[in-house]
Scaffold this motif. Structure first.
Motif, PDB file in Angstrom:
ATOM      1  N   ASP A 184       0.891  -1.410  -0.225  1.00 52.78           N
ATOM      2  CA  ASP A 184      -0.207  -0.007   0.046  1.00 52.78           C
ATOM      3  C   ASP A 184       0.841   1.227  -0.128  1.00 52.78           C
ATOM      4  O   ASP A 184       2.134   1.008  -0.146  1.00 52.78           O
ATOM      5  CB  ASP A 184      -0.990   0.073   1.133  1.00 52.78           C
ATOM      6  N   GLU A 229       4.008  -2.167   7.965  1.00 54.90           N
ATOM      7  CA  GLU A 229       2.844  -2.739   7.841  1.00 54.90           C
ATOM      8  C   GLU A 229       2.201  -2.510   6.586  1.00 54.90           C
ATOM      9  O   GLU A 229       1.074  -2.413   6.550  1.00 54.90           O
ATOM     10  CB  GLU A 229       1.852  -2.743   8.984  1.00 54.90           C
ATOM     11  N   GLN A 232       0.122  -6.203   2.095  1.00 56.09           N
ATOM     12  CA  GLN A 232      -1.227  -6.807   2.466  1.00 56.09           C
ATOM     13  C   GLN A 232      -1.445  -7.864   1.496  1.00 56.09           C
ATOM     14  O   GLN A 232      -0.739  -8.171   0.771  1.00 56.09           O
ATOM     15  CB  GLN A 232      -2.330  -5.659   2.098  1.00 56.09           C
ATOM     16  N   LYS A 235      -7.773  -8.161   0.641  1.00 52.73           N
ATOM     17  CA  LYS A 235      -8.325  -7.305   1.674  1.00 52.73           C
ATOM     18  C   LYS A 235      -8.628  -7.688   3.144  1.00 52.73           C
ATOM     19  O   LYS A 235      -8.865  -7.303   3.918  1.00 52.73           O
ATOM     20  CB  LYS A 235      -9.971  -7.179   1.218  1.00 52.73           C
ATOM     21  N   THR A 237      -6.038  -8.648   5.383  1.00 54.28           N
ATOM     22  CA  THR A 237      -4.864  -8.204   6.453  1.00 54.28           C
ATOM     23  C   THR A 237      -4.708  -6.803   6.705  1.00 54.28           C
ATOM     24  O   THR A 237      -4.167  -6.579   7.784  1.00 54.28           O
ATOM     25  CB  THR A 237      -3.620  -8.540   5.803  1.00 54.28           C
ATOM     26  N   LYS A 238      -5.535  -6.097   6.114  1.00 52.89           N
ATOM     27  CA  LYS A 238      -5.321  -4.457   6.427  1.00 52.89           C
ATOM     28  C   LYS A 238      -5.430  -4.267   7.853  1.00 52.89           C
ATOM     29  O   LYS A 238      -4.721  -3.361   8.334  1.00 52.89           O
ATOM     30  CB  LYS A 238      -6.266  -3.788   5.735  1.00 52.89           C
ATOM     31  N   HIS A 239      -6.589  -4.778   8.710  1.00 62.17           N
ATOM     32  CA  HIS A 239      -6.727  -4.407  10.002  1.00 62.17           C
ATOM     33  C   HIS A 239      -6.272  -5.627  11.105  1.00 62.17           C
ATOM     34  O   HIS A 239      -6.773  -5.675  12.339  1.00 62.17           O
ATOM     35  CB  HIS A 239      -8.227  -4.079  10.289  1.00 62.17           C
TER      36      HIS A 239
END
Length: 260
Positions: A184, A229, A232, A235, A237-239
């Motif tokens: 990202d 961090e 990714q 979708k 693993t983002k949080h």
């Protein structure tokens, strides 16, 4: 000789712990693969690796199947898992037996879960509790090997290991794809992910990591060790939290500092 494979440091820490006890040298299985050094020049082999989908990581199976263990007289295996080892113990015994090596001591060790593609890794307080229990277990494992009582110790196979292995393992064999990995906007082009990838599936191009192979090991060394961090997987693993063993985090940082 101590052989290990590690993506986020659990097996690395076990190898380091055993090395302090024995004075043996440690060798990364991925380096054996890269350098094509397949001779285990030792009379005592200590082997440690994580369990993936109730089985061995593909890189562990592929590399060990090529190794020459003709000089090994004693073999100790510690396989670590977040919860269950399934058929991994049975698999390693068969694999090494094919190469003429008997597993004398086989231990299962629960370590912090790191597979954030499927789970949110534990919070720090739980990580520390698991690591403390693990160190006590390692002391017990070492004592058993010194008393020369070969056997299978502390198995955590889980329920219906053959059935669950049959259902889940094909997902790993077919699912180690790289196309969903991405970086990202927080990426700082440090290159750590490319340096750590055990199968050299990542290259840095125009300041960003690019996955240049269709498949990898799914060890998650890249995602978990990213200092910001930024890496990714789709979708999912983002949080989610990242887990890296404290000793491994220091080793990775030292390696990064040396390459600056």
């Amino acid at each position: 000789m101590i052989l290990y494979f590690s993506g986020t440091g659990n097996s690395f820490s076990i190898a380091k712990w055993w090395a302090k006890k024995t004075g043996d040298r440690i060798t990364d299985i991925s380096n054996c693969r890269k350098n094509k050094t397949f001779y285990a020049d030792t009379d005592t082999l200590f082997l440690t690796y994580p369990v993936y989908y109730y089985d061995l990581p593909n890189i562990v199976e592929e590399t060990l199947s090529q190794m020459d263990f003709s000089s090994v007289k004693k073999c100790v295996v510690v396989q670590n898992c977040g919860c269950m080892t399934g058929l991994a113990g049975e698999k390693i015994r068969k694999l090494l037996k094919t190469g003429g090596l008997q597993v004398d001591y086989l231990f299962d060790l629960v370590m912090p879960e790191n597979y954030l593609l499927a789970f949110n890794p534990p919070k720090e307080i739980k990580v520390q509790k698991i690591l403390k229990r693990a160190e006590k277990s390692l002391e017990e494992f070492y004592r058993i090997t010194q008393e020369e009582k070969p056997g299978r110790y502390y198995p955590v196979l889980g329920p219906f290991p053959k059935l669950i292995h049959a259902v889940t393992r094909p997902f790993y064999d077919r699912g180690c794809k790289t196309k969903k990995f991405w970086a990202d906007e927080n990426c700082i082009a440090c290159g750590i992910c490319a340096k750590l990838c055990p199968v050299e599936a990542i290259e840095t191009k125009e300041g960003k990591p690019v996955w240049v192979k269709d498949q990898c090991v799914h060890c998650l060394a890249c995602i978990s060790n990213c200092p910001v961090e930024a890496l990714q997987y789709g979708k999912r693993t983002k949080h989610r939290r990242r887990y890296v063993h404290p000793e491994y985090r220091i080793a990775v940082q030292n390696r990064a500092d040396e390459n600056r």
